[in-house]
Design a protein around this motif. Sequence first.
Motif, mmCIF file in Angstrom:
data_model
loop_
_atom_site.group_PDB
_atom_site.id
_atom_site.type_symbol
_atom_site.label_atom_id
_atom_site.label_comp_id
_atom_site.label_asym_id
_atom_site.label_seq_id
_atom_site.Cartn_x
_atom_site.Cartn_y
_atom_site.Cartn_z
ATOM 1 N N LEU A 2 1.251 -1.467 0.116
ATOM 2 C CA LEU A 2 0.478 0.058 0.043
ATOM 3 C C LEU A 2 0.563 1.169 0.695
ATOM 4 O O LEU A 2 2.289 0.978 0.302
ATOM 5 C CB LEU A 2 -1.113 0.555 1.210
ATOM 6 C CG LEU A 2 -2.132 -1.246 1.332
ATOM 7 C CD1 LEU A 2 -2.560 -1.254 2.395
ATOM 8 C CD2 LEU A 2 -2.792 -0.931 -0.304
ATOM 9 N N ARG A 3 0.245 2.513 -0.370
ATOM 10 C CA ARG A 3 0.930 3.502 -0.255
ATOM 11 C C ARG A 3 0.222 4.622 0.273
ATOM 12 O O ARG A 3 -1.239 5.288 -0.066
ATOM 13 C CB ARG A 3 0.713 4.279 -1.738
ATOM 14 C CG ARG A 3 2.324 5.543 -1.838
ATOM 15 C CD ARG A 3 2.569 5.733 -2.723
ATOM 16 N NE ARG A 3 1.607 5.728 -4.526
ATOM 17 C CZ ARG A 3 0.647 6.716 -5.282
ATOM 18 N NH1 ARG A 3 0.597 7.671 -4.064
ATOM 19 N NH2 ARG A 3 -0.176 6.550 -5.265
ATOM 20 N N ASP A 4 -0.030 5.002 1.250
ATOM 21 C CA ASP A 4 -0.356 6.205 1.972
ATOM 22 C C ASP A 4 -2.134 5.427 2.579
ATOM 23 O O ASP A 4 -2.704 5.841 2.121
ATOM 24 C CB ASP A 4 -0.420 7.114 1.211
ATOM 25 C CG ASP A 4 0.608 7.921 1.390
ATOM 26 O OD1 ASP A 4 1.661 8.101 1.938
ATOM 27 O OD2 ASP A 4 0.393 8.267 0.208
ATOM 28 N N GLN A 5 -1.335 4.063 3.207
ATOM 29 C CA GLN A 5 -2.541 2.700 3.382
ATOM 30 C C GLN A 5 -3.686 2.458 2.298
ATOM 31 O O GLN A 5 -4.619 2.327 2.601
ATOM 32 C CB GLN A 5 -2.728 3.610 4.181
ATOM 33 C CG GLN A 5 -2.942 3.842 5.703
ATOM 34 C CD GLN A 5 -1.918 3.203 6.751
ATOM 35 O OE1 GLN A 5 -2.197 2.035 6.405
ATOM 36 N NE2 GLN A 5 -0.543 3.214 7.021
ATOM 37 N N ALA A 6 -2.961 2.904 0.941
ATOM 38 C CA ALA A 6 -4.119 2.483 -0.208
ATOM 39 C C ALA A 6 -3.700 2.535 -1.228
ATOM 40 O O ALA A 6 -2.394 2.066 -0.858
ATOM 41 C CB ALA A 6 -4.684 4.295 -0.377
ATOM 42 N N HIS A 7 -4.362 1.427 -1.871
ATOM 43 C CA HIS A 7 -3.695 1.352 -3.331
ATOM 44 C C HIS A 7 -2.372 2.029 -4.187
ATOM 45 O O HIS A 7 -3.654 2.996 -4.176
ATOM 46 C CB HIS A 7 -5.048 0.300 -4.086
ATOM 47 C CG HIS A 7 -5.752 -0.815 -3.661
ATOM 48 N ND1 HIS A 7 -5.905 -0.879 -2.437
ATOM 49 C CD2 HIS A 7 -5.937 -2.242 -3.730
ATOM 50 C CE1 HIS A 7 -7.410 -2.149 -1.883
ATOM 51 N NE2 HIS A 7 -6.667 -2.566 -3.627
ATOM 52 N N ASP A 8 -1.836 1.000 -4.516
ATOM 53 C CA ASP A 8 -1.192 1.944 -5.184
ATOM 54 C C ASP A 8 -0.901 0.699 -6.611
ATOM 55 O O ASP A 8 -0.385 -0.040 -6.746
ATOM 56 C CB ASP A 8 0.434 1.448 -4.608
ATOM 57 C CG ASP A 8 1.147 2.114 -6.011
ATOM 58 O OD1 ASP A 8 1.290 2.915 -6.406
ATOM 59 O OD2 ASP A 8 2.497 2.511 -5.136
ATOM 60 N N LEU A 9 -2.457 1.639 -7.528
ATOM 61 C CA LEU A 9 -2.532 0.675 -8.358
ATOM 62 C C LEU A 9 -1.169 0.989 -9.527
ATOM 63 O O LEU A 9 -1.258 -0.019 -9.929
ATOM 64 C CB LEU A 9 -3.561 1.756 -9.343
ATOM 65 C CG LEU A 9 -4.998 1.293 -8.349
ATOM 66 C CD1 LEU A 9 -6.241 1.953 -8.903
ATOM 67 C CD2 LEU A 9 -5.278 -0.173 -8.809
ATOM 68 N N ALA A 10 -0.660 2.483 -9.819
ATOM 69 C CA ALA A 10 0.651 2.358 -10.824
ATOM 70 C C ALA A 10 0.935 0.779 -11.051
ATOM 71 O O ALA A 10 2.333 0.713 -11.676
ATOM 72 C CB ALA A 10 0.995 3.698 -10.365
ATOM 73 N N ALA A 11 2.060 1.061 -8.961
ATOM 74 C CA ALA A 11 3.077 -0.252 -8.874
ATOM 75 C C ALA A 11 2.263 -1.508 -9.356
ATOM 76 O O ALA A 11 2.777 -2.775 -9.849
ATOM 77 C CB ALA A 11 3.217 -0.222 -7.633
ATOM 78 N N MET A 12 0.922 -1.489 -9.172
ATOM 79 C CA MET A 12 -0.121 -3.254 -9.255
ATOM 80 C C MET A 12 -0.087 -3.178 -11.535
ATOM 81 O O MET A 12 -0.324 -4.161 -11.289
ATOM 82 C CB MET A 12 -1.988 -3.257 -8.812
ATOM 83 C CG MET A 12 -1.545 -3.210 -7.192
ATOM 84 S SD MET A 12 -3.620 -3.067 -6.692
ATOM 85 C CE MET A 12 -3.324 -4.686 -7.231
ATOM 86 N N ALA A 13 -0.312 -2.817 -11.452
ATOM 87 C CA ALA A 13 0.131 -2.160 -13.095
ATOM 88 C C ALA A 13 1.262 -2.943 -13.330
ATOM 89 O O ALA A 13 1.763 -3.506 -14.640
ATOM 90 C CB ALA A 13 -0.429 -0.488 -14.105
ATOM 91 N N ASN A 14 2.161 -1.851 -13.082
ATOM 92 C CA ASN A 14 4.316 -2.030 -13.438
ATOM 93 C C ASN A 14 4.654 -3.726 -12.962
ATOM 94 O O ASN A 14 5.542 -4.188 -14.017
ATOM 95 C CB ASN A 14 4.587 -1.681 -12.730
ATOM 96 C CG ASN A 14 4.356 0.038 -13.503
ATOM 97 O OD1 ASN A 14 4.201 0.291 -14.430
ATOM 98 N ND2 ASN A 14 4.839 1.048 -12.101
ATOM 99 N N ALA A 15 3.818 -4.551 -12.166
ATOM 100 C CA ALA A 15 3.951 -5.652 -11.750
ATOM 101 C C ALA A 15 3.095 -7.114 -12.254
ATOM 102 O O ALA A 15 3.223 -8.224 -12.473
ATOM 103 C CB ALA A 15 3.011 -6.118 -9.959
ATOM 104 N N ILE A 16 2.463 -6.718 -13.487
ATOM 105 C CA ILE A 16 1.816 -7.468 -13.800
ATOM 106 C C ILE A 16 2.968 -8.318 -15.445
ATOM 107 O O ILE A 16 3.671 -7.512 -16.039
ATOM 108 C CB ILE A 16 0.451 -6.796 -15.546
ATOM 109 C CG1 ILE A 16 -0.310 -6.138 -13.998
ATOM 110 C CG2 ILE A 16 -0.237 -7.928 -16.495
ATOM 111 C CD1 ILE A 16 -1.368 -5.371 -14.736
ATOM 112 N N THR A 17 3.237 -9.082 -15.099
ATOM 113 C CA THR A 17 3.677 -10.304 -16.432
ATOM 114 C C THR A 17 2.761 -11.010 -17.206
ATOM 115 O O THR A 17 1.611 -10.964 -16.715
ATOM 116 C CB THR A 17 4.728 -11.018 -15.620
ATOM 117 O OG1 THR A 17 3.521 -11.711 -15.102
ATOM 118 C CG2 THR A 17 5.067 -9.787 -14.745
ATOM 119 N N ASP A 18 3.178 -11.054 -18.136
ATOM 120 C CA ASP A 18 2.532 -13.086 -18.858
ATOM 121 C C ASP A 18 2.072 -14.038 -17.866
ATOM 122 O O ASP A 18 1.274 -14.769 -18.704
ATOM 123 C CB ASP A 18 3.590 -13.379 -20.485
ATOM 124 C CG ASP A 18 4.292 -13.572 -19.331
ATOM 125 O OD1 ASP A 18 5.585 -14.121 -18.328
ATOM 126 O OD2 ASP A 18 5.217 -14.238 -20.893
#
Length: 358
Positions: free
Chosen positions: A134-150
């Motif tokens: 989490l970032r500031d107790q909330a979802h970090d959607l940008a980081a979650m998108a960056n974590a996507i792989t095949d």
Amino acid sequence: MSESSPRFRSILDQFVPYKPGRIPVREDGRSHKLSSNESPFGPLPSVVEVIAAAAGQVNRYPDNGAVALTEAIAGRFDVPPAHVAVGCGSVGVTQQLLAAVGEPGTEIIYAWRSFEAYPLLVDLAHATSVRVPLRDQAHDLAAMANAITDRTRMIIVCNPNNPTGTVVHRGELERFLDRVPGDCLVVLDEAYHEYVRDSDVPDGLSLYPDRPNVAVLRTFSKAYGLAGLRVGFMVAHERVAEAARKTMLAFTVNAVAQAAAIASLAAEDELLERVDAVVKERDRVRDELLAQGWPVPPTEANFVWLPLGDETAGFAAACERAGISVRPFGAEGVRISIGDYDANDELLAVAKAYPRRG
């Protein structure tokens, strides 16, 4: 007789069984359970009557297809019945989806900390958890998108997030969804949707029609006050809903639960008046905690989150001595469900008397 014992999956050695919130009892007999995010209100009288009538038929198996309930949900939310799947609470539907996508080598992304059942369910599905802090107790959607792989097969976005109560807003969620490949399922876990009052928090049901890889989870356990009957549902495109129906354990949603859920939908206006009362108390509790000097993130759920770090166990113990159960999470923080006025007042008194503020 053989001295060997049955062999089980090695992953079970790492499991800690789920521990439901318990109720500490003071010497005077008073206690308050603020650990499980339950509604402080019981079912409406009209719903209780339906439950009693349905109980008289429990010698019969329930409708495995939950046809009447599915049609009631579809009618209420103006979606095709083929887009609806039900399960044993929203967590049950989550398990069904993981059973449909999970296999060795696949990855499931979710924020952490988030709902404590996610890691267990992912492990049981033979998949690998990818936890994005989490970032500031909330979802970090940008980081979650960056974590996507095949290898990514499913991403879970808990909105509002359990246990922090924080939310993601429409713009950031839409930008995130635009980055997710179409063959990766995005599950919007909206178990606390009815408590949201921030107008910029999207209703997932408004997003899914144009996005075949988006599924929306809801539950009757929280706002509808049916936690003890365990019934939840998903709305998604037909192929996703069909997959969830295929992986559902037979007769998972019992007949009493189906009847109570249908009756609750019919009485929704009255039920949502109770939700308004909980929201009012939520705001009162948070405002008072902030006035006392506690760090409390904004919340759109039926609970508040205190990020207490090393003070987590001490604060939870102080609550328990006062006959109040809260939900501590290691050395991270305490989640406090909103109860009735008296329970909330007693919790606030404990917080005021506690010597530290996190």
